[in-house]
Design a protein around this motif. Structure first.
Motif, PDB file in Angstrom:
ATOM      1  N   LYS A  15       0.838  -1.204   0.000  1.00 57.00           N
ATOM      2  CA  LYS A  15       0.000   0.000   0.000  1.00 57.00           C
ATOM      3  C   LYS A  15       0.865   1.243   0.000  1.00 57.00           C
ATOM      4  CE  LYS A  15      -4.104  -1.719   2.320  1.00 57.00           C
ATOM      5  NZ  LYS A  15      -5.131  -1.430   3.321  1.00 57.00           N
ATOM      6  N   ILE A  16       0.355   2.264  -0.704  1.00 55.41           N
ATOM      7  CA  ILE A  16       1.000   3.567  -0.692  1.00 55.41           C
ATOM      8  C   ILE A  16      -0.098   4.617  -0.754  1.00 55.41           C
ATOM      9  CG2 ILE A  16       1.331   3.620  -3.199  1.00 55.41           C
ATOM     10  CD1 ILE A  16       4.018   5.046  -2.631  1.00 55.41           C
ATOM     11  N   LYS A  17       0.041   5.677   0.039  1.00 53.26           N
ATOM     12  CA  LYS A  17      -0.973   6.733   0.089  1.00 53.26           C
ATOM     13  C   LYS A  17      -0.428   7.970  -0.622  1.00 53.26           C
ATOM     14  CE  LYS A  17      -4.464   8.228   3.264  1.00 53.26           C
ATOM     15  NZ  LYS A  17      -5.519   7.274   3.225  1.00 53.26           N
ATOM     16  N   ILE A  18      -1.216   8.457  -1.578  1.00 51.15           N
ATOM     17  CA  ILE A  18      -0.848   9.641  -2.347  1.00 51.15           C
ATOM     18  C   ILE A  18      -2.075  10.529  -2.450  1.00 51.15           C
ATOM     19  CG2 ILE A  18      -0.084  10.504  -4.592  1.00 51.15           C
ATOM     20  CD1 ILE A  18       1.408   7.860  -4.911  1.00 51.15           C
ATOM     21  N   ASP A  19      -1.946  11.771  -2.024  1.00 48.71           N
ATOM     22  CA  ASP A  19      -3.047  12.742  -2.087  1.00 48.71           C
ATOM     23  C   ASP A  19      -4.335  12.176  -1.489  1.00 48.71           C
ATOM     24  OD1 ASP A  19      -1.301  14.536  -3.325  1.00 48.71           O
ATOM     25  OD2 ASP A  19      -1.831  13.810  -5.322  1.00 48.71           O
ATOM     26  N   TRP A  25       0.067  -1.884  -4.953  1.00 44.97           N
ATOM     27  CA  TRP A  25       1.020  -2.139  -6.020  1.00 44.97           C
ATOM     28  C   TRP A  25       1.859  -3.378  -5.725  1.00 44.97           C
ATOM     29  CZ3 TRP A  25       6.441  -1.700  -5.384  1.00 44.97           C
ATOM     30  CH2 TRP A  25       6.858  -1.145  -4.173  1.00 44.97           C
ATOM     31  N   LYS A  26       2.375  -3.953  -6.815  1.00 43.34           N
ATOM     32  CA  LYS A  26       3.300  -5.072  -6.708  1.00 43.34           C
ATOM     33  C   LYS A  26       4.282  -4.998  -7.864  1.00 43.34           C
ATOM     34  CE  LYS A  26       0.315  -8.370  -9.097  1.00 43.34           C
ATOM     35  NZ  LYS A  26      -0.386  -9.652  -8.994  1.00 43.34           N
ATOM     36  N   ILE A 120       7.690   4.257  -6.839  1.00 36.87           N
ATOM     37  CA  ILE A 120       6.308   3.933  -7.207  1.00 36.87           C
ATOM     38  C   ILE A 120       5.431   5.176  -7.113  1.00 36.87           C
ATOM     39  CG2 ILE A 120       4.286   2.528  -6.618  1.00 36.87           C
ATOM     40  CD1 ILE A 120       6.697   0.999  -7.944  1.00 36.87           C
ATOM     41  N   ALA A 121       5.634   5.981  -6.074  1.00 33.73           N
ATOM     42  CA  ALA A 121       4.867   7.221  -5.921  1.00 33.73           C
ATOM     43  C   ALA A 121       5.085   8.139  -7.113  1.00 33.73           C
ATOM     44  CB  ALA A 121       5.252   7.919  -4.618  1.00 33.73           C
ATOM     45  N   GLU A 122       6.325   8.252  -7.570  1.00 33.20           N
ATOM     46  CA  GLU A 122       6.608   9.088  -8.738  1.00 33.20           C
ATOM     47  C   GLU A 122       5.954   8.539 -10.000  1.00 33.20           C
ATOM     48  OE1 GLU A 122       7.985  12.160  -9.031  1.00 33.20           O
ATOM     49  OE2 GLU A 122       7.837  12.075  -6.847  1.00 33.20           O
ATOM     50  N   LEU A 123       5.958   7.230 -10.158  1.00 35.10           N
ATOM     51  CA  LEU A 123       5.284   6.626 -11.315  1.00 35.10           C
ATOM     52  C   LEU A 123       3.785   6.922 -11.270  1.00 35.10           C
ATOM     53  CD1 LEU A 123       7.074   3.159 -11.525  1.00 35.10           C
ATOM     54  CD2 LEU A 123       7.236   5.036 -13.178  1.00 35.10           C
ATOM     55  N   ILE A 124       3.170   6.781 -10.111  1.00 39.38           N
ATOM     56  CA  ILE A 124       1.733   7.057  -9.969  1.00 39.38           C
ATOM     57  C   ILE A 124       1.450   8.512 -10.320  1.00 39.38           C
ATOM     58  CG2 ILE A 124      -0.174   7.266  -8.314  1.00 39.38           C
ATOM     59  CD1 ILE A 124       1.085   4.793  -6.869  1.00 39.38           C
TER      60      ILE A 124
END
Length: 137
Positions: A15-19, A25-26, A120-124
């Motif tokens: 899990k990753i939290k953005i905004d 993701w995997k 991953i955050a940058e890709l999202i």
């Protein structure tokens, strides 16, 4: 495109939290079954929590060196070996005086580690900004 997962990896969703949104993701290391240059592929799958039917699926293939670069001896990337989830971009430096070449460890190398949440955050963020709509099927 056909793949086989030859590395014993767990497909654990992270899990990753953005905004204020939670994404799952995997990352997987796979091998192409048909290839000309290299079998290695790093695959990243990302989706917004609750919207599994509209994932962002990214494939980083060494095989694409043949499509994107005319001379893989001057610039190429390697994926997943020796470290799963890592992409290395190699740029060969020009020759030294007397036509000598730099040693491999002095060549310019950039590294992207797909195991790191910051990457991953940058890709999202990049794909959201460029048209990915994770809530649309």
């Amino acid at each position: 495109m056909h793949f086989k997962n030859t590395v014993n990896e767990k497909s654990i969703l992270r899990k990753i939290k953005i905004d204020n949104e939670t994404y799952l993701w995997k990352r997987l290391h796979l091998h192409l079954t048909n290839y000309e240059y290299s079998t290695c592929v790093e695959k990243v799958v990302i989706y917004l929590e609750g919207y599994k039917k509209s994932p962002l699926q990214l494939l980083f293939r060494e095989e694409d060196n043949l499509i994107l670069k005319s001379d893989v001896k001057k610039e190429k990337w390697r994926v997943g070996y020796p470290d799963n989830g890592v992409i290395w971009l190699f740029k060969h430096k020009p020759r030294l005086p007397n036509n000598k070449i730099y040693s491999v460890n002095k060549q310019k190398t950039d590294e992207i580690n797909l195991n790191r949440p910051a990457v991953i955050a940058e890709l999202i963020r990049y794909f959201l900004h460029n048209g990915w709509k994770p809530k649309e099927v």
